[in-house]
Design a protein around this motif. Structure first.
Motif, short mmCIF file in Angstrom:
data_model
loop_
_atom_site.label_atom_id
_atom_site.label_comp_id
_atom_site.label_asym_id
_atom_site.label_seq_id
_atom_site.Cartn_x
_atom_site.Cartn_y
_atom_site.Cartn_z
N LYS A 1 1.01 -1.23 0.01
CA LYS A 1 0.12 -0.03 -0.06
C LYS A 1 0.87 1.18 0.04
O LYS A 1 1.84 1.26 0.84
CB LYS A 1 -1.03 -0.09 1.27
CG LYS A 1 -1.52 1.32 1.43
CD LYS A 1 -3.03 1.10 0.67
CE LYS A 1 -3.90 2.51 0.93
NZ LYS A 1 -4.80 2.82 0.13
N ARG A 2 0.94 2.08 -0.98
CA ARG A 2 1.86 3.24 -0.98
C ARG A 2 0.86 4.27 -0.28
O ARG A 2 -0.28 4.58 -0.38
CB ARG A 2 1.75 3.81 -2.60
CG ARG A 2 2.65 4.84 -2.67
CD ARG A 2 2.94 4.95 -4.19
NE ARG A 2 3.63 4.20 -4.80
CZ ARG A 2 4.89 3.80 -4.86
NH1 ARG A 2 5.77 5.04 -4.55
NH2 ARG A 2 5.47 3.00 -5.81
N ILE A 3 1.59 5.10 0.39
CA ILE A 3 1.22 6.28 1.44
C ILE A 3 2.05 7.46 0.89
O ILE A 3 3.08 7.39 0.72
CB ILE A 3 1.23 5.92 2.81
CG1 ILE A 3 2.45 5.70 3.45
CG2 ILE A 3 0.19 4.75 3.21
CD1 ILE A 3 2.38 5.51 5.07
N THR A 4 1.68 8.59 1.23
CA THR A 4 2.24 9.93 1.37
C THR A 4 2.13 10.67 2.63
O THR A 4 0.98 10.50 3.16
CB THR A 4 1.30 10.83 0.03
OG1 THR A 4 1.39 10.27 -1.08
CG2 THR A 4 2.28 12.02 -0.06
N VAL A 5 3.46 11.03 2.94
CA VAL A 5 3.59 11.48 4.23
C VAL A 5 4.06 12.98 3.89
O VAL A 5 5.09 13.27 3.52
CB VAL A 5 4.60 10.52 5.06
CG1 VAL A 5 4.84 11.38 6.42
CG2 VAL A 5 4.01 9.21 5.39
N ASN A 6 3.45 14.02 4.55
CA ASN A 6 3.99 15.25 4.65
C ASN A 6 4.87 15.35 5.92
O ASN A 6 4.50 15.23 6.99
CB ASN A 6 2.73 16.24 4.54
CG ASN A 6 1.78 16.08 3.39
OD1 ASN A 6 2.29 16.03 2.27
ND2 ASN A 6 0.55 16.27 3.66
N THR B 1 12.66 3.88 3.33
CA THR B 1 11.34 2.94 3.60
C THR B 1 11.85 1.99 4.67
O THR B 1 10.96 1.87 5.39
CB THR B 1 11.24 2.27 2.26
OG1 THR B 1 11.04 3.19 1.04
CG2 THR B 1 10.21 1.11 2.17
#
Length: 51
Positions: free
Chosen positions: A9-14, A35
């Motif tokens: 599952k690809r997520i984006t983190v700010n 990662t």
């Protein structure tokens, strides 16, 4: 030996610029990719929740 495929599952983190720098510095120091570092940190959350 069993070959298991990962469910990914690809997520984006700010992150703030200081957080990005801290992560980059840690990765350069340890020679590990971001990662792997992030995955390890998430795993420590699981063990802390059980404590």
């Amino acid at each position: 030996m069993v070959n298991r495929k990962w469910s990914v599952k690809r997520i984006t983190v700010n992150l703030s610029s200081s957080e990005v720098q801290a992560l980059k510095t840690y990765c350069q120091t340890t020679g590990r990719p971001a990662t792997d570092v992030i995955r390890e940190l998430i795993r420590t959350l699981e063990s802390k929740a059980l404590a």
